[in-house]
Design an enzyme around this catalytic site. Structure first.
Site, mmCIF file in Angstrom:
data_model
loop_
_atom_site.group_PDB
_atom_site.id
_atom_site.type_symbol
_atom_site.label_atom_id
_atom_site.label_comp_id
_atom_site.label_asym_id
_atom_site.label_seq_id
_atom_site.Cartn_x
_atom_site.Cartn_y
_atom_site.Cartn_z
ATOM 1 N N LYS A 105 0.849 -1.195 0.000
ATOM 2 C CA LYS A 105 0.000 0.000 0.000
ATOM 3 C C LYS A 105 0.877 1.235 0.000
ATOM 4 O O LYS A 105 2.010 1.196 0.486
ATOM 5 C CB LYS A 105 -0.891 0.028 1.250
ATOM 6 C CG LYS A 105 -2.148 0.861 1.095
ATOM 7 C CD LYS A 105 -3.189 0.063 0.355
ATOM 8 C CE LYS A 105 -4.501 0.766 0.209
ATOM 9 N NZ LYS A 105 -5.543 -0.213 -0.169
ATOM 10 N N ALA A 221 -15.961 3.435 -4.524
ATOM 11 C CA ALA A 221 -16.760 2.227 -4.272
ATOM 12 C C ALA A 221 -18.249 2.546 -4.092
ATOM 13 O O ALA A 221 -19.113 1.957 -4.755
ATOM 14 C CB ALA A 221 -16.227 1.511 -3.040
ATOM 15 N N GLY A 222 -18.563 3.475 -3.207
ATOM 16 C CA GLY A 222 -19.954 3.727 -2.817
ATOM 17 C C GLY A 222 -20.849 4.191 -3.955
ATOM 18 O O GLY A 222 -22.001 3.755 -4.072
HETATM 19 N N1 GLU Z 1 -7.183 0.210 -3.558
HETATM 20 C C1 GLU Z 1 -7.960 -0.951 -3.847
HETATM 21 C C2 GLU Z 1 -8.047 -1.870 -2.646
HETATM 22 O O1 GLU Z 1 -7.897 -1.451 -1.511
HETATM 23 C C3 GLU Z 1 -7.458 -1.667 -5.091
HETATM 24 C C4 GLU Z 1 -6.052 -2.158 -5.027
HETATM 25 C C5 GLU Z 1 -5.524 -2.624 -6.346
HETATM 26 O O2 GLU Z 1 -6.250 -2.642 -7.311
HETATM 27 O O3 GLU Z 1 -4.346 -2.969 -6.371
HETATM 28 O O4 GLU Z 1 -8.359 -3.009 -2.760
#
Ligand code: GLU
Length: 415
Positions: A105, A221-222
Site C-alpha cells: 500500500k 466504491a460507494g
Molecule cells: N485500492 C484498492 C483496494 O484497496 C485496489 C487495489 C488494487 O487494485 O491494487 O483493494
C-alpha cells in the site's frame, strides 16, 4: 473502548487467526510486520511559486504469493500505521480471492481537495519517482485508492515510463482505458461486493428485490454500489452519504440523479426530495443491507449494538473494530468482511496486469464473468471456514487467506 490504530487492529486480527490455525510463533512474528517500507519526503513546487515538502510512504507487506499489490491514498490524515494495516489487508485480500499477488500500500499526506490539477500532477510524478526503485510490473504494482484517480495513475505510469525509457503500462493499474486500463475496472470494487451480497442473500434467505440499502461514502466504491444494487438486483437505496453528510428518502434515491447533484454542488447533501441525516445516523437505519464504503473505524463498540441490517457488506477497508465484530456476530448481522467484500478492485487490477503483459484486451462481459467466478468462490470458501470453525466471517476470511500465504512461504522454504 475500541482500539482505533488500524495497524494494532490488523495485528490483533492476525494473532486471533494464528491462534485458530495453531500457527507457530515464528510464523506469526513474520506475518505481523511488513517485509519492507519506504518513507519519502517529496518537494513539490506549488502554484504560488513556493516549494512544499510532502511525506509519502510505500509499504510492501508480504510477497510470498507474488508481486506486492495495492493502492495509493492521498489523504490529509494518512499515517504510516494506516498504510501498514492496509498493506497487510491487501495481502489477505489477494490471497482470499486466490490471485497470484502479495500485498502492499502507498500513501501521501496531502489534501487533494485543496490542490490544483497542476499541483496534483507534480505531486503524483514526484511520488512515483521517489519510490521508483522498489516498484515495477514484477515487483510491486500500485493502483487507485482514497482520493486517487485514473488520471493520477496515468501521470504516474508516464513518469515511470520516462525513467525507464519505454512504455511501462504494467507499472500501475486502474489506468484510463486509453492507456492500458481494463474494461470493468471502474466499478470493479462495487460489482465484486454485489456478487458477494447476492451469495450472502441466498445464505441468510433475503429476497434482494425491493431490499432496502444504506451506503456510507460516495467515492470509488460507494457511488457505483448505489447504482449496481438497483440495476443488478432491484434493491432500493434509501440513504447515501459523503464526507459532508448524508441524505435519506424512504421512497428510494436514484443513483444517477444523486451523482449529478454531487457533481454540481460537491456533495450529496441537499439532494431534492431527501431529508438530511448524519453519517453516524445512516449506519443505524433499519435497512436490509448496510454498505460502509468510506473510511476506517466507523463501527465500534459504541454503535455496533444499534446496527439493524441483516447483511453488512464492507466496501471500505477497516470500517469495523474487533470489539464491534463480536457484537455484530452475537446479534446475527451477517458481515461480509472488507478484504473479501472489496476484493473486486484488486481482482480486476490483476486482470489489467495480465492484459498489459500480453497486450491483448478483454471485453467487459468477460471481465464481469471472471470477476463473478472469483468473488463467488471466495465468498463460499469463507462461509465454509466460518461453519467449520464456528467463527465469524472475518475470522474465517483470515483463516482462508493466511493459510494460503503460509503455505506459499513454506513451499518457498522461508519457514
Ligand atoms: N485500492 C484498492 C483496494 O484497496 C485496489 C487495489 C488494487 O487494485 O491494487 O483493494
Amino acid at each position: 473502548m475500541s482500539e482505533l490504530n488500524p495497524f494494532v487492529i490488523a495485528q490483533r486480527q492476525l494473532d486471533e487467526c494464528a491462534r485458530i490455525l495453531n500457527l507457530d510463533d515464528s510464523v506469526r512474528e513474520i506475518l505481523r510486520v511488513p517485509m519492507r517500507e519506504l518513507h519519502v519526503s517529496i518537494p513539490v513546487r506549488m502554484d504560488n511559486g513556493k516549494i512544499r515538502v510532502f511525506q509519502g510512504f510505500r509499504v510492501q507487506y508480504n510477497d510470498a504469493r507474488g508481486p506486492t499489490k495495492g493502492g495509493i491514498r492521498f489523504h490529509p490524515d494518512e499515517t504510516i500505521d494506516t498504510v501498514r494495516a492496509l498493506a497487510a489487508w491487501m495481502t489477505w485480500k489477494a490471497s482470499v480471492v486466490d490471485i497470484p499477488l502479495g500485498g502492499g500500500k502507498g500513501g501521501v499526506i496531502c489534501n487533494p481537495k485543496e490542490m490544483s490539477q497542476g499541483e496534483l500532477e507534480r505531486l503524483s510524478r514526484a511520488y512515483i519517482q521517489a519510490i521508483s526503485q522498489i516498484v515495477g510490473p514484477e515487483k510491486d504494482v500500485p493502483a487507485p485508492d482514497v482520493y486517487t484517480t485514473p488520471q493520477i495513475m496515468a501521470w504516474m505510469m508516464d513518469e515511470f515510463s520516462k525513467i525507464h525509457q519505454k512504455n511501462q503500462f504494467g507499472l500501475i493499474t486502474g489506468k484510463p482505458l486509453e492507456l492500458g486500463g481494463s474494461a470493468g475496472r471502474g466499478d470493479a470494487t462495487a460489482r465484486g461486493g454485489c456478487y458477494t451480497i447476492r451469495e450472502a442473500a441466498k445464505h441468510v434467505g433475503l429476497d434482494l428485490k425491493g431490499a432496502t440499502v444504506a451506503i456510507q461514502g460516495f467515492g470509488n466504491a460507494g457511488n457505483f454500489a448505489a447504482s449496481l444494487v438497483c440495476s443488478l438486483f432491484g434493491c432500493k437505496v434509501i440513504a447515501v452519504s459523503d464526507s459532508k453528510g448524508g441524505i435519506v428518502n424512504e421512497a428510494g434515491l436514484v443513483g444517477e440523479a444523486v451523482l449529478k447533484h454531487k457533481a454540481n454542488t460537491g456533495s450529496v447533501v441537499g439532494f431534492p426530495g431527501s431529508k438530511p441525516i448524519s453519517n453516524e445516523e445512516l449506519l443505524e437505519l433499519d435497512v436490509d443491507i448496510l454498505i460502509p464504503a468510506a473510511l476506517e473505524n466507523v463501527i465500534t463498540d459504541a454503535n455496533a449494538g444499534n446496527i439493524k441490517a441483516k447483511i453488512m457488506c464492507e466496501l471500505a477497508n477497516g470500517p469495523t473494530t474487533p470489539e464491534a465484530d463480536d457484537i455484530l456476530y452475537k446479534n446475527g448481522v451477517h458481515v461480509i468482511p472488507d478484504f473479501l467484500a472489496n476484493a473486486g478492485g484488486v481482482t480486476v487490477s490483476y486482470f489489467e496486469m495480465v492484459q498489459n503483459f500480453y497486450m491483448y484486451y478483454w471485453d467487459e462481459e468477460l471481465v464481469h464473468q471472471r470477476l463473478d467466478k472469483k468473488m463467488t468462490s471466495a465468498y463460499h470458501a469463507t462461509l465454509q471456514a466460518s461453519n467449520k470453525y464456528g467463527i465469524n466471517m472475518r475470522k474465517a476470511a483470515y483463516v482462508v487467506a493466511v493459510g494460503r500465504v503460509v503455505e506459499a512461504m513454506r513451499l518457498r522454504g522461508r519457514l
